[in-house]
Design a protein around this motif. Structure first.
Motif, mmCIF file in Angstrom:
data_model
loop_
_atom_site.group_PDB
_atom_site.id
_atom_site.type_symbol
_atom_site.label_atom_id
_atom_site.label_comp_id
_atom_site.label_asym_id
_atom_site.label_seq_id
_atom_site.Cartn_x
_atom_site.Cartn_y
_atom_site.Cartn_z
ATOM 1 N N LEU A 113 0.575 -23.809 45.541
ATOM 2 C CA LEU A 113 1.443 -22.771 44.989
ATOM 3 C C LEU A 113 2.469 -23.342 44.011
ATOM 4 C CD1 LEU A 113 2.145 -20.469 48.087
ATOM 5 C CD2 LEU A 113 0.861 -19.875 46.026
ATOM 6 N N VAL A 114 2.832 -24.621 44.163
ATOM 7 C CA VAL A 114 3.861 -25.212 43.292
ATOM 8 C C VAL A 114 3.370 -25.351 41.851
ATOM 9 C CG1 VAL A 114 5.342 -27.209 42.898
ATOM 10 C CG2 VAL A 114 4.995 -26.363 45.221
ATOM 11 N N PRO A 115 2.260 -26.064 41.576
ATOM 12 C CA PRO A 115 1.799 -26.115 40.172
ATOM 13 C C PRO A 115 1.385 -24.749 39.632
ATOM 14 C CG PRO A 115 0.172 -27.098 41.640
ATOM 15 C CD PRO A 115 1.411 -26.877 42.451
ATOM 16 N N THR A 116 0.898 -23.871 40.523
ATOM 17 C CA THR A 116 0.584 -22.515 40.069
ATOM 18 C C THR A 116 1.837 -21.820 39.555
ATOM 19 O OG1 THR A 116 -1.229 -22.349 41.671
ATOM 20 C CG2 THR A 116 -0.393 -20.297 40.758
ATOM 21 N N GLY A 117 2.951 -21.981 40.278
ATOM 22 C CA GLY A 117 4.218 -21.402 39.835
ATOM 23 C C GLY A 117 4.718 -22.004 38.534
ATOM 24 N N LEU A 144 2.729 -30.779 33.045
ATOM 25 C CA LEU A 144 2.539 -30.802 34.493
ATOM 26 C C LEU A 144 2.630 -32.220 35.031
ATOM 27 C CD1 LEU A 144 1.893 -29.306 37.075
ATOM 28 C CD2 LEU A 144 -0.532 -29.441 36.504
ATOM 29 N N ARG A 145 2.043 -33.204 34.299
ATOM 30 C CA ARG A 145 2.145 -34.588 34.740
ATOM 31 C C ARG A 145 3.595 -35.061 34.718
ATOM 32 N NH1 ARG A 145 -2.599 -35.195 31.637
ATOM 33 N NH2 ARG A 145 -1.375 -35.972 29.862
ATOM 34 N N GLY A 146 4.355 -34.565 33.726
ATOM 35 C CA GLY A 146 5.771 -34.923 33.679
ATOM 36 C C GLY A 146 6.530 -34.416 34.883
ATOM 37 N N VAL A 147 6.173 -33.195 35.321
ATOM 38 C CA VAL A 147 6.819 -32.643 36.524
ATOM 39 C C VAL A 147 6.500 -33.503 37.737
ATOM 40 C CG1 VAL A 147 6.886 -30.683 38.081
ATOM 41 C CG2 VAL A 147 6.819 -30.301 35.636
ATOM 42 N N VAL A 148 5.225 -33.892 37.871
ATOM 43 C CA VAL A 148 4.821 -34.695 39.022
ATOM 44 C C VAL A 148 5.549 -36.028 39.033
ATOM 45 C CG1 VAL A 148 2.881 -35.887 40.095
ATOM 46 C CG2 VAL A 148 2.570 -33.593 39.174
ATOM 47 N N SER A 149 5.695 -36.663 37.845
ATOM 48 C CA SER A 149 6.354 -37.954 37.781
ATOM 49 C C SER A 149 7.843 -37.838 38.110
ATOM 50 C CB SER A 149 6.175 -38.579 36.399
ATOM 51 O OG SER A 149 6.796 -37.795 35.404
ATOM 52 N N VAL A 150 8.467 -36.742 37.637
ATOM 53 C CA VAL A 150 9.885 -36.546 37.917
ATOM 54 C C VAL A 150 10.122 -36.285 39.402
ATOM 55 C CG1 VAL A 150 11.846 -35.010 37.545
ATOM 56 C CG2 VAL A 150 10.474 -35.759 35.605
ATOM 57 N N THR A 151 9.315 -35.390 39.994
ATOM 58 C CA THR A 151 9.498 -35.085 41.411
ATOM 59 C C THR A 151 9.113 -36.275 42.273
ATOM 60 O OG1 THR A 151 7.275 -34.107 41.417
ATOM 61 C CG2 THR A 151 9.136 -32.624 41.106
#
Length: 422
Positions: free
Chosen positions: A312-316, A413-420
């Motif tokens: 649900l997170v990447p979908t959002g 999306l990859r940037g979000v994953v790296s930041v989180t």
């Protein structure tokens, strides 16, 4: 990222929205749970409630834009926000006293939809009166961030309160939350606003707005894609409740957690959009819709509750990337005197299609199961995005344009994953 907040009027507005939106999301969870309790878990009743709430948008939504262009938006918003607070108060009293029936919820949901018809286009077009045009994309993204920050907190708090106190107190808290918006509106410095010149009353103003949009192919493509994705793909209010209750046999707190996970992704997507604050392009919009459709399909196929929550997170994120790009594109592309009517048309296709989609989604969930309903919504969104891409891009340039769009959105999306991950 937060440069729009340097504006005092916008700070007051955004602060009130944080409080009010939190209460609104608490009420949405409580309303769904109340309907499921009163209707003995009926997905069709839940779909009817959602449909009735958005039916006025389908019937009268375009007239709301005419009102937004014709009257001072700040005054209109104070009236609509007061009306919505009173409706929440009535529902709270009915729930607390134990006299609430399904038809009461139906009627009050319809009343809330009537107020929203005028509130939405006025609120959307009021932002440009508080901030300068260069800050508008940032303000729109921050609006999405405050909305989805509340969406993250509200359902979780609502789930806890419902488990402890029942649904009634949640409605009463939402009614009180509208006071924050009204105070913020009252405290604004009118001299620092940049109001659009009100359009004088005349015949044919609604048709004039429709002709304006019909003559703009770029606006038509955006509205077409938004309408299809909103009708079939954005039904998480129904599907997450049914998945929590019927598939994983969980309670209200689990429903709230699922809504919060989707909101976490949406909040992240909104903050990324605020950080970019550049004028979006159609290929970004299409690429986000493609990835949203893929991710929603995968979410519906998840066999375990924890994997369902994770997806649900990447979908959002992709959902908010898509909706923020659509909103900014329209607001920055239209003439000031047409903004209210164009945004009313946007809200019409964004929310007004729910009366058509929500009962169908509720019925599909009973026939095929909530999981399969989510999968169908994702596939329809994916096909819609590809169809609009075919209409928007010259034949020989379709493949490289889609590839660039997918790389751009996937990179985000990859940037979000790296930041989180840090």
């Amino acid at each position: 990222m937060f440069r729009s907040l340097r504006n005092r009027n916008y700070r007051l507005y955004a602060s009130g929205q944080v409080v009010s939106n939190t209460g609104t999301w608490m009420q949405r969870v409580a309303q769904d749970w109340l309907v499921l309790d009163l209707a003995h878990g009926s997905g069709t009743a839940l779909g009817i409630t959602t449909g009735l709430q958005f039916l006025p948008m389908l019937l009268f939504g375009l007239w709301g834009g005419v009102i937004a262009d014709r009257y001072p938006k700040r005054r209109v918003l104070m009236i609509t926000q007061t009306s919505m607070g009173l409706l929440a108060l009535i529902l709270g009293v009915l729930a607390v006293t134990g006299t609430a029936q399904v038809w009461h919820v139906y009627l009050l949901a319809f009343g809330l939809g009537l107020a929203t018809v005028v509130d939405n286009p006025s609120r959307q077009s009021f932002v440009v009166e508080m901030v300068d045009k260069p800050d508008l994309p940032n303000a729109i993204a921050l609006n999405s961030a405050t909305f989805n920050g509340a969406r993250l907190v509200g359902p979780a708090v609502a789930g806890l309160l419902i488990a402890l106190l029942g649904t009634g107190p949640v409605f009463l808290l939402n009614a009180a939350s509208f006071g924050a918006v009204l105070f913020g509106m009252y405290a604004m410095r009118e001299s620092e606003l940049n109001p659009s010149e009100p359009v004088k009353r005349a015949k044919g103003q609604l048709r004039e707005g429709l002709r304006y949009v019909r003559g703009r192919r770029d606006l038509m493509l955006v509205l077409l894609l938004v309408g299809l994705v909103a009708t079939f793909g954005m039904n998480f209010q129904i599907t997450t409740a049914l998945v929590a209750r019927e598939v994983f046999n969980s309670g209200a707190s689990s429903f709230g957690l699922a809504s919060s996970m989707l909101a976490l992704g949406a909040l992240t997507g909104a903050l990324l959009a605020a950080r970019r604050s550049t004028r979006p392009r159609l290929r970004v919009l299409i690429g986000a819709a493609v990835l949203f459709g893929i991710l929603e399909t995968l979410t519906g196929l998840m066999p375990y509750y924890w994997t369902f929550l994770v997806l649900l997170v990447p979908t959002g994120i992709m959902l908010m990337t898509f909706t923020t790009a659509a909103n900014s594109t329209l607001q920055l592309s239209v003439a000031p005197e047409m903004r209210g009517r164009v945004m009313a048309l946007y809200m019409f296709v964004f929310l007004g299609t729910n009366p058509l989609g929500a009962p169908v989604i509720g019925w599909l969930s009973e026939q095929t199961g909530p999981r399969m309903t989510i999968v169908i919504g994702g596939l329809v969104s994916l096909v819609a995005a590809l169809a609009v891409a075919l209409l928007a891009v010259p034949r020989g340039e379709l493949r490289p344009t889609l590839a660039r769009a997918l790389r751009r959105t996937a990179g985000g999306l990859r940037g979000v994953v790296s930041v989180t991950g840090r």
